[in-house]
Design a protein around this motif. Structure first.
Motif, PDB file in Angstrom:
ATOM      1  N   UNK A  51     -18.845 -13.265  55.924  1.00  0.00           N
ATOM      2  CA  UNK A  51     -18.181 -11.983  56.180  1.00  0.00           C
ATOM      3  C   UNK A  51     -18.568 -11.471  57.576  1.00  0.00           C
ATOM      4  N   UNK A  52     -17.669 -11.619  58.554  1.00  0.00           N
ATOM      5  CA  UNK A  52     -17.979 -11.170  59.921  1.00  0.00           C
ATOM      6  C   UNK A  52     -18.273  -9.680  60.022  1.00  0.00           C
ATOM      7  N   UNK A  53     -17.762  -8.895  59.063  1.00  0.00           N
ATOM      8  CA  UNK A  53     -17.971  -7.446  59.105  1.00  0.00           C
ATOM      9  C   UNK A  53     -19.436  -7.078  58.888  1.00  0.00           C
ATOM     10  N   UNK A  54     -20.214  -8.000  58.307  1.00  0.00           N
ATOM     11  CA  UNK A  54     -21.622  -7.733  58.022  1.00  0.00           C
ATOM     12  C   UNK A  54     -22.555  -8.224  59.127  1.00  0.00           C
ATOM     13  N   UNK A  55     -21.993  -8.620  60.247  1.00  0.00           N
ATOM     14  CA  UNK A  55     -22.795  -9.170  61.337  1.00  0.00           C
ATOM     15  C   UNK A  55     -23.846  -8.171  61.813  1.00  0.00           C
ATOM     16  N   UNK A  56     -25.080  -8.648  61.922  1.00  0.00           N
ATOM     17  CA  UNK A  56     -26.189  -7.871  62.471  1.00  0.00           C
ATOM     18  C   UNK A  56     -26.584  -8.517  63.796  1.00  0.00           C
ATOM     19  N   UNK A 141     -11.954 -27.626  64.996  1.00  0.00           N
ATOM     20  CA  UNK A 141     -13.393 -27.827  64.790  1.00  0.00           C
ATOM     21  C   UNK A 141     -13.834 -27.341  63.422  1.00  0.00           C
ATOM     22  N   UNK A 142     -13.334 -26.175  63.005  1.00  0.00           N
ATOM     23  CA  UNK A 142     -13.738 -25.620  61.721  1.00  0.00           C
ATOM     24  C   UNK A 142     -13.203 -26.465  60.561  1.00  0.00           C
ATOM     25  N   UNK A 143     -12.010 -27.000  60.730  1.00  0.00           N
ATOM     26  CA  UNK A 143     -11.436 -27.882  59.707  1.00  0.00           C
ATOM     27  C   UNK A 143     -12.322 -29.117  59.519  1.00  0.00           C
ATOM     28  N   UNK A 144     -12.746 -29.717  60.622  1.00  0.00           N
ATOM     29  CA  UNK A 144     -13.593 -30.903  60.544  1.00  0.00           C
ATOM     30  C   UNK A 144     -14.992 -30.555  60.043  1.00  0.00           C
ATOM     31  N   UNK A 145     -15.516 -29.406  60.457  1.00  0.00           N
ATOM     32  CA  UNK A 145     -16.833 -28.954  60.015  1.00  0.00           C
ATOM     33  C   UNK A 145     -16.873 -28.830  58.496  1.00  0.00           C
ATOM     34  N   UNK A 159     -12.575 -20.702  57.487  1.00  0.00           N
ATOM     35  CA  UNK A 159     -12.587 -21.076  58.904  1.00  0.00           C
ATOM     36  C   UNK A 159     -12.423 -19.904  59.863  1.00  0.00           C
ATOM     37  N   UNK A 160     -11.487 -18.998  59.573  1.00  0.00           N
ATOM     38  CA  UNK A 160     -11.237 -17.896  60.501  1.00  0.00           C
ATOM     39  C   UNK A 160     -12.444 -16.957  60.588  1.00  0.00           C
ATOM     40  N   UNK A 161     -13.197 -16.859  59.497  1.00  0.00           N
ATOM     41  CA  UNK A 161     -14.378 -15.993  59.510  1.00  0.00           C
ATOM     42  C   UNK A 161     -15.439 -16.523  60.468  1.00  0.00           C
ATOM     43  N   UNK A 162     -15.667 -17.837  60.427  1.00  0.00           N
ATOM     44  CA  UNK A 162     -16.674 -18.396  61.332  1.00  0.00           C
ATOM     45  C   UNK A 162     -16.174 -18.394  62.777  1.00  0.00           C
TER      46      UNK A 162
END
Length: 416
Positions: A51-56, A141-145, A159-162
């Motif tokens: 969850x990108x919204x929780x980024x610290x 990259x995220x698809x392969x990851x 993927x879009x979150x990362x």
């Protein structure tokens, strides 16, 4: 201090003889490939996604001095911060954190050390003329990851979150990207299993982290064509294996064959497979050849297919897309198929092998001068005074135009 923080392709090499005469053997290989492509992820249960919204964000109090761009060595210098996200099987992904770059602290029994629960990606951030930071095809990259993580029972993610988090991280570290053309910020997303256990099984905890290193042009003084040694005594990957995944375990076994090739005066290995000597990859890059068709005279750009033994390179996919867009209208044929070293040698003898190059994130494209095979030299179309073929140079220019935002294109992701 984080709970799980660490100090700092080529599958295991073994001779592999494929028996193609047996229909049973063929069915086994097909089944193996299918399994390799469709694994089950550790995070199939419905737990929390990233969850990108929780980024610290915790900024460093000791910013590093910038190195002179000419002194940058690939993968040797790192930025001020790192992005980390922990995962456990009961709750899923924890809050993402950007913290000062620091060591990781792991128990000696941590499963990554014993059973190679580790995968990674290689991608870059670029600074355009307006100073905006751009990622190049991060969705690929995220698809392969995710595919790599799932294959070794590590958790997957949205993927879009990362991508959102990596974009924020790259923008935060933008001062490390030199203004000069050809420079970029190399990004290394990595995932490791962190469960403390000597038992073999899916890890119950994991750590995803991203670090960054400012890098210059792969060839700072211009293209330098390399010489290869065709390698048939060691195998990079095989059907049903993990050669199509970006796992750390694929890379270390490459070093000894590469050192052997270098001891004989060659820069890299050209990995061959099977009794037919199928051409697969060069070093840790995908491999392309330009050949004039013997019957039609048509120029063909050829690369090995994604059959489970070839890494699904983002640059490879980009080269193929650009070729279909820009070369096919000029009468070229763009082909993904199996081809052999004897076929290449014959094309060279008949003057139909026009050029060859590797493709990958670090170099974009790497021109090839010659291939040593069975005691003879197979010339790849370059004259003595040339370091690159025309197609190789065009691919580099076309790619950089989109990476640096000279040409607005959907492949270029602007970090907000």
């Amino acid at each position: 201090m984080m709970r799980h923080l660490l100090l700092p392709r080529c599958a295991p090499r073994a001779a592999f003889n494929v028996q193609r005469s047996s229909s049973f053997g063929a069915s086994v290989l097909r089944a193996a490939r299918q399994y390799s492509i469709q694994p089950t992820a550790a995070s199939d249960s419905k737990t929390l996604d990233i969850d990108p919204r929780k980024l610290v964000i915790e900024r460093t109090g000791k910013p590093k001095a910038l190195k002179d761009s000419k002194d940058l060595v690939f993968g040797a210098n790192f930025t001020d911060h790192m992005l980390t996200i922990e995962w456990d099987k009961s709750t899923g992904w924890h809050e993402p954190r950007i913290t000062p770059y620091q060591n990781l602290s792991l128990d000696p029994a941590t499963c990554v050390f014993h059973y190679a629960f580790e995968c990674f990606e290689g991608m870059k951030a670029y600074k355009d003329k307006a100073g905006k930071i751009r990622l190049f095809r991060p969705d690929k990259n995220m698809e392969r990851f995710n595919k790599s993580a799932a294959r070794i029972a590590l958790p997957t993610f949205g993927p879009t979150n990362l991508i959102d988090l990596i974009a924020k991280f790259a923008k935060l570290e933008s001062r490390f990207i030199p203004e000069e053309r050809g420079y970029s910020l190399y990004l290394r997303p990595t995932m490791i299993g962190t469960q403390k256990t000597l038992g073999v099984g899916p890890p119950g905890s994991a750590l995803l982290y991203v670090i960054a290193s400012p890098v210059g042009p792969y060839y700072p003084t211009g293209f330098k064509a390399v010489s290869l040694e065709a390698t048939d005594y060691a195998v990079r990957a095989w059907p049903g294996g993990v050669g199509d995944k970006k796992l750390g375990a694929n890379y270390a076994p490459c070093i000894v064959p590469q050192r052997e090739a270098m001891s004989r005066g060659f820069q890299q290995n050209l990995w061959l497979f099977g009794e037919e000597e199928y051409v697969t990859e060069v070093g840790t890059m995908n491999f392309f050849v330009v050949i004039r068709n013997k019957e039609t005279g048509q120029k063909e750009l050829i690369t090995a297919p994604l059959d489970g033994t070839i890494l699904e390179g983002v640059t490879r996919d980009s080269v193929l897309s650009l070729a279909k867009e820009k070369l096919a209208p000029e009468g070229w044929k763009v082909v993904e198929r199996k081809y052999t070293m004897p076929e290449l040698a014959q094309a060279a003898e008949e003057g139909r092998l026009i050029e060859a190059f590797g493709s990958g994130t670090a170099a974009i494209v790497s021109p090839v001068r010659s291939i040593s095979w069975k005691g003879k030299v197979v010339n790849c179309g370059l004259k003595d005074h040339e370091e690159s073929g025309e197609t190789t140079m065009k691919m580099k220019q076309w790619m950089e135009s989109r990476q640096y935002g000279d040409e607005e294109h959907e492949w270029s992701y602007v970090c907000e």
